[in-house]
Design a protein around this motif. Structure first.
Motif, PDB file in Angstrom:
ATOM      1  N   TYR A  37       0.818  -1.217   0.000  1.00  0.00           N
ATOM      2  CA  TYR A  37       0.000   0.000   0.000  1.00  0.00           C
ATOM      3  C   TYR A  37       0.852   1.267   0.000  1.00  0.00           C
ATOM      4  N   ARG A  38       2.168   1.116   0.186  1.00  0.00           N
ATOM      5  CA  ARG A  38       3.032   2.289   0.098  1.00  0.00           C
ATOM      6  C   ARG A  38       3.174   2.774  -1.341  1.00  0.00           C
ATOM      7  N   CYS A  39       2.836   1.902  -2.277  1.00  0.00           N
ATOM      8  CA  CYS A  39       2.855   2.308  -3.688  1.00  0.00           C
ATOM      9  C   CYS A  39       1.541   3.013  -3.986  1.00  0.00           C
ATOM     10  N   THR A  40       1.547   4.329  -3.846  1.00  0.00           N
ATOM     11  CA  THR A  40       0.322   5.113  -4.023  1.00  0.00           C
ATOM     12  C   THR A  40      -0.314   4.915  -5.395  1.00  0.00           C
ATOM     13  N   PRO A  41       0.450   4.925  -6.509  1.00  0.00           N
ATOM     14  CA  PRO A  41      -0.189   4.713  -7.813  1.00  0.00           C
ATOM     15  C   PRO A  41      -0.929   3.382  -7.904  1.00  0.00           C
ATOM     16  N   LEU A  42      -0.413   2.347  -7.249  1.00  0.00           N
ATOM     17  CA  LEU A  42      -1.057   1.040  -7.255  1.00  0.00           C
ATOM     18  C   LEU A  42      -2.414   1.110  -6.563  1.00  0.00           C
ATOM     19  N   ALA A  43      -2.434   1.678  -5.351  1.00  0.00           N
ATOM     20  CA  ALA A  43      -3.678   1.762  -4.598  1.00  0.00           C
ATOM     21  C   ALA A  43      -4.688   2.685  -5.276  1.00  0.00           C
ATOM     22  N   ILE A  44      -4.216   3.767  -5.893  1.00  0.00           N
ATOM     23  CA  ILE A  44      -5.121   4.678  -6.607  1.00  0.00           C
ATOM     24  C   ILE A  44      -5.766   3.967  -7.789  1.00  0.00           C
ATOM     25  N   ALA A  45      -4.976   3.189  -8.536  1.00  0.00           N
ATOM     26  CA  ALA A  45      -5.520   2.460  -9.689  1.00  0.00           C
ATOM     27  C   ALA A  45      -6.619   1.496  -9.246  1.00  0.00           C
ATOM     28  N   ASN A  46      -6.401   0.838  -8.110  1.00  0.00           N
ATOM     29  CA  ASN A  46      -7.394  -0.125  -7.626  1.00  0.00           C
ATOM     30  C   ASN A  46      -8.764   0.498  -7.439  1.00  0.00           C
ATOM     31  N   ALA A  47      -8.799   1.770  -7.067  1.00  0.00           N
ATOM     32  CA  ALA A  47     -10.054   2.425  -6.683  1.00  0.00           C
ATOM     33  C   ALA A  47     -10.563   3.407  -7.725  1.00  0.00           C
ATOM     34  N   THR A  48      -9.978   3.420  -8.919  1.00  0.00           N
ATOM     35  CA  THR A  48     -10.392   4.404  -9.931  1.00  0.00           C
ATOM     36  C   THR A  48     -11.423   3.799 -10.877  1.00  0.00           C
ATOM     37  N   GLY A  49     -12.565   3.448 -10.316  1.00  0.00           N
ATOM     38  CA  GLY A  49     -13.640   2.891 -11.126  1.00  0.00           C
ATOM     39  C   GLY A  49     -14.702   2.258 -10.254  1.00  0.00           C
ATOM     40  N   TRP A  50     -15.613   1.550 -10.902  1.00  0.00           N
ATOM     41  CA  TRP A  50     -16.721   0.879 -10.228  1.00  0.00           C
ATOM     42  C   TRP A  50     -16.708  -0.592 -10.605  1.00  0.00           C
ATOM     43  N   GLU A  51     -17.122  -1.432  -9.669  1.00  0.00           N
ATOM     44  CA  GLU A  51     -17.101  -2.869  -9.883  1.00  0.00           C
ATOM     45  C   GLU A  51     -18.516  -3.440  -9.946  1.00  0.00           C
ATOM     46  N   LEU A  52     -18.686  -4.433 -10.814  1.00  0.00           N
ATOM     47  CA  LEU A  52     -19.908  -5.229 -10.856  1.00  0.00           C
ATOM     48  C   LEU A  52     -19.641  -6.531 -10.115  1.00  0.00           C
ATOM     49  N   LEU A  53     -20.525  -6.875  -9.174  1.00  0.00           N
ATOM     50  CA  LEU A  53     -20.314  -8.018  -8.302  1.00  0.00           C
ATOM     51  C   LEU A  53     -21.120  -9.223  -8.784  1.00  0.00           C
ATOM     52  N   ASN A  54     -20.486 -10.365  -8.761  1.00  0.00           N
ATOM     53  CA  ASN A  54     -21.091 -11.603  -9.228  1.00  0.00           C
ATOM     54  C   ASN A  54     -22.276 -11.988  -8.334  1.00  0.00           C
ATOM     55  N   PRO A  55     -23.489 -12.121  -8.892  1.00  0.00           N
ATOM     56  CA  PRO A  55     -24.650 -12.430  -8.040  1.00  0.00           C
ATOM     57  C   PRO A  55     -24.726 -13.876  -7.574  1.00  0.00           C
ATOM     58  N   GLU A 154     -16.617 -16.500  -6.921  1.00  0.00           N
ATOM     59  CA  GLU A 154     -17.431 -16.495  -5.707  1.00  0.00           C
ATOM     60  C   GLU A 154     -18.559 -15.479  -5.809  1.00  0.00           C
ATOM     61  N   LYS A 155     -19.602 -15.695  -5.021  1.00  0.00           N
ATOM     62  CA  LYS A 155     -20.676 -14.710  -4.924  1.00  0.00           C
ATOM     63  C   LYS A 155     -20.105 -13.393  -4.404  1.00  0.00           C
ATOM     64  N   ASP A 156     -20.490 -12.284  -5.019  1.00  0.00           N
ATOM     65  CA  ASP A 156     -20.052 -10.932  -4.686  1.00  0.00           C
ATOM     66  C   ASP A 156     -18.596 -10.658  -5.054  1.00  0.00           C
ATOM     67  N   GLU A 157     -17.965 -11.557  -5.766  1.00  0.00           N
ATOM     68  CA  GLU A 157     -16.626 -11.285  -6.301  1.00  0.00           C
ATOM     69  C   GLU A 157     -16.757 -10.370  -7.519  1.00  0.00           C
ATOM     70  N   PRO A 158     -15.921  -9.343  -7.634  1.00  0.00           N
ATOM     71  CA  PRO A 158     -16.013  -8.472  -8.820  1.00  0.00           C
ATOM     72  C   PRO A 158     -15.675  -9.247 -10.095  1.00  0.00           C
ATOM     73  N   PHE A 159     -16.542  -9.130 -11.098  1.00  0.00           N
ATOM     74  CA  PHE A 159     -16.252  -9.745 -12.388  1.00  0.00           C
ATOM     75  C   PHE A 159     -16.019  -8.705 -13.479  1.00  0.00           C
ATOM     76  N   CYS A 160     -16.256  -7.446 -13.155  1.00  0.00           N
ATOM     77  CA  CYS A 160     -16.099  -6.386 -14.156  1.00  0.00           C
ATOM     78  C   CYS A 160     -15.778  -5.076 -13.450  1.00  0.00           C
ATOM     79  N   PHE A 161     -14.904  -4.290 -14.054  1.00  0.00           N
ATOM     80  CA  PHE A 161     -14.475  -2.992 -13.532  1.00  0.00           C
ATOM     81  C   PHE A 161     -14.706  -1.962 -14.626  1.00  0.00           C
ATOM     82  N   LEU A 162     -15.375  -0.873 -14.280  1.00  0.00           N
ATOM     83  CA  LEU A 162     -15.693   0.190 -15.239  1.00  0.00           C
ATOM     84  C   LEU A 162     -14.979   1.475 -14.843  1.00  0.00           C
TER      85      LEU A 162
END
Length: 256
Positions: A37-55, A154-162
């Motif tokens: 998590y000390r790699c700020t660009p890595l953590a920022i990339a993780n959160a720069t979008g929205w996820e669709l969760l597997n039902p 798994e249920k509620d696992e992200p399958f898509c990132f927008l």
């Protein structure tokens, strides 16, 4: 720049849940002192979008063939229907239905992909750039097996990132390669950073307690070069938090 709109029109009563992505990753949690998590660009990339969760949780097995019958899906809950998944293309590709028709403002498109820095052994998400500024129909999120095997979603696992991007501005970008020495000020800043980094690494390797307490250099985190002459602007971020989807009419951002 005003924020562009992102609207998701559900095309059936129970589409996949859409949520703002977070920066956390299990593998990053398991690193020593959470150092990933000390790699700020890595953590920022993780959160720069929205996820669709597997039902619905399921397993998928690919036999290695190119036909659609060479993929076998099994729900984790016996008898549960897997309405969100299918295999239309063969060649070891699984498709997910988002359950939405997405629309963006003119000039903006959606980059559809797997969640950044999230890994699944044996299968890989396929990226796509979708012209959601005019599209009157939906798309699929596709994953391709990397070898014959069985994987689990798994249920509620992200399958898509927008995430959103300007549609054509990048076509006007002209990359230019230049020697760093042509920019004397930037060159000095770089040399100072490189020198400080070498000294810090050497001190840590030598067991210097001050370097050990500091753990890592924080120039990117603080938005300042070692000299303090190069400073990040107001857009500098050390963490990202996007808006969660809401139901109903979008906020009026005013004229574009």
């Amino acid at each position: 720049m005003q924020a562009p709109k992102l609207e998701g029109f559900s095309i059936h009563p129970n589409p996949a849940r859409l949520v703002a992505a977070g920066s956390e990753r299990e593998w990053m949690d398991r690193t020593s002192d959470h150092y990933a998590y000390r790699c700020t660009p890595l953590a920022i990339a993780n959160a720069t979008g929205w996820e669709l969760l597997n039902p619905s949780g399921f397993s998928a097995t690919w036999t290695g063939g190119n036909g659609r019958n060479d993929i076998i899906l099994r729900p984790h809950v016996a008898g549960e229907k897997l309405h969100q998944t299918g295999f239309f293309f063969g060649h070891g590709i699984i498709s997910f239905h988002p359950g939405y028709l997405f629309r963006t403002d003119p000039g903006w498109v959606v980059w559809v992909r797997g969640s950044p820095n999230r890994f699944k052994d044996g299968i890989h998400p396929l990226d796509g750039v979708v012209e959601t500024n005019w599209l009157p129909f939906t798309f699929t999120m596709n994953w391709r097996f990397t070898r014959p095997c069985t994987v689990h979603f798994e249920k509620d696992e992200p399958f898509c990132f927008l995430t959103l991007m300007p549609s054509v501005t990048i076509e006007d970008v002209q990359p230019v390669i230049r020697p760093l020495e042509e920019e004397p000020g930037l060159h000095r800043e770089y040399l100072m950073w490189a020198s400080e980094r070498s000294k810090f690494s050497a001190a840590k390797d030598a067991g210097d307690p001050l370097a050990g307490d500091q753990k890592w250099q924080k120039n990117y985190l603080t938005g300042k070069s070692p000299s303090g002459k190069s400073v990040a602007d107001a857009d500098h971020r050390v963490k990202r938090g996007l808006n969660q989807p809401v139901f109903g009419c979008p906020v009026n951002h005013g004229p574009k």
